[in-house]
Scaffold this active site. Structure first.
Site, PDB file in Angstrom:
ATOM      1  CB  THR A 134     -30.085  12.937  14.154  1.00  0.00           C
ATOM      2  OG1 THR A 134     -30.021  11.626  13.588  1.00  0.00           O
ATOM      3  CG2 THR A 134     -31.222  13.703  13.487  1.00  0.00           C
TER       4      THR A 134
ATOM      5  CE1 TYR B 277     -25.166   4.804  15.995  1.00  0.00           C
ATOM      6  CE2 TYR B 277     -24.336   6.898  16.836  1.00  0.00           C
ATOM      7  CZ  TYR B 277     -25.005   6.178  15.871  1.00  0.00           C
ATOM      8  OH  TYR B 277     -25.518   6.833  14.779  1.00  0.00           O
TER       9      TYR B 277
ATOM     10  CE  LYS C 131     -28.679   4.875  16.390  1.00  0.00           C
ATOM     11  NZ  LYS C 131     -28.565   6.365  16.308  1.00  0.00           N
TER      12      LYS C 131
ATOM     13  CB  ILE D 119     -31.757   4.936  18.749  1.00  0.00           C
ATOM     14  CG1 ILE D 119     -31.654   4.387  20.183  1.00  0.00           C
ATOM     15  CG2 ILE D 119     -31.315   6.405  18.722  1.00  0.00           C
ATOM     16  CD1 ILE D 119     -30.282   4.497  20.806  1.00  0.00           C
TER      17      ILE D 119
END
Length: 301
Positions: free
Chosen positions: A46, A134, A162, A203
């Protein structure tokens, strides 16, 4: 370190000339903190990390840490498809004072599970910073196995994962991962289901726009108020869907521009939101009363 709560996958503000807007970033971090989130995650997907050069990357990470001043956790994105580059970034965020480094599964190369494990082991052994794995197969083209996740999680300084593969996986991971490893949802639409399956937090992309709502969902679940949590989850799911109506983070940045937080600017190859996308985003923000709330807050300042 035991991670829990809502962590914002932070958008990176740009000026009209697409240079970093450091003032907007510092103000945005302060607003996030005042909204009650547990931490921020700069320089992830993001945050448009793929289009930040290394100097800009360092500036964003430093500014987030300096602005946070220990009030919340800063988990800095440091991943790459290159192991040596990932180590360099992880060493930088370690020296800058980040609380942890978010390391994405290597993308583009499409390594085997053994290659993924060796990548994380090399980063772990070359640094002294806590690591959050991640796993985002929709972007990396790799969905690593639970067994490989377990092997990575057994490295001493791996403190979290995540995971963006859905809430159903949380219970299976919970059963095999060490207690020290927090399972953080990477999908806002299924965050509540993740919490109910044993997840420690999220998250979040939507917490860029609605941090108080995302925090409220986490709080209601923790209090056992599941029916109320489901209502909030429905609103967050509607917001999440519209924030991915076109490639992210363009919808998120447009929403934040309506709220006076940053310009809607994104860097190529991303483009700004289309007019139809703008209408869709604005309609959802108005339905959820987010624009009026923001105007009311500014009027009190």
């Amino acid at each position: 370190m035991k991670l829990s709560g809502v962590f914002t996958a932070l958008a990176t503000p740009f000026r009209d000339d697409l240079s970093l807007d450091e003032r907007a970033l510092a103000s945005f971090v302060d607003w996030q903190i005042s909204s009650g989130i547990s931490g921020i995650v700069p320089c992830g997907t993001t945050g448009e990390s793929a289009t930040l050069n290394f100097e800009e990357y360092c500036t964003v990470v430093r500014l987030c840490i300096e602005t946070a001043r220990g009030r919340i956790l800063v988990i800095a994105g440091a991943g790459s498809h290159c192991t040596t580059e990932t180590i360099s970034r992880a060493l930088f965020v370690q020296s800058a004072g980040a609380d942890a480094a978010l390391i994405v599964v290597p993308y583009y190369n499409r390594p085997s599970d053994e290659g993924v494990y060796q990548h994380f082991r090399a980063v772990h052994d070359a640094t002294n910073i806590p690591i959050v794995l991640y796993n985002v197969p929709q972007r990396t083209a790799i969905d690593i196995s639970n067994d490989t996740i377990r092997r990575i999680a057994e490295l001493p300084r791996v403190v979290g994962i995540k995971d963006c593969t859905g809430a159903e996986r949380v219970a299976a991971l919970k059963a095999i991962l060490p207690e020290k490893v927090a399972i953080l949802s990477g999908e806002d639409e299924t965050a509540l289901a993740s919490y109910m399956n044993g997840g420690s937090g999220c998250i979040s992309v939507v917490s860029n726009v609605a941090p108080k709502m995302a925090v409220e969902l986490y709080r209601l679940h923790a209090l056992g108020k599941i029916n109320m949590a489901k209502q909030v989850s429905g609103n967050l799911a509607a917001l999440s869907r519209v924030l991915f109506i076109e490639p992210s983070p363009s919808p998120t940045k447009y929403a934040l521009s309506l709220m006076g937080k940053m310009r809607p600017k994104v860097r190529l190859p991303l483009v700004e939101l289309t007019s139809s996308g703008q209408t869709a985003v604005k309609n959802v923000l108005e339905t959820l009363d987010l624009l009026r709330q923001q105007k009311a807050m500014h009027s009190q300042l």
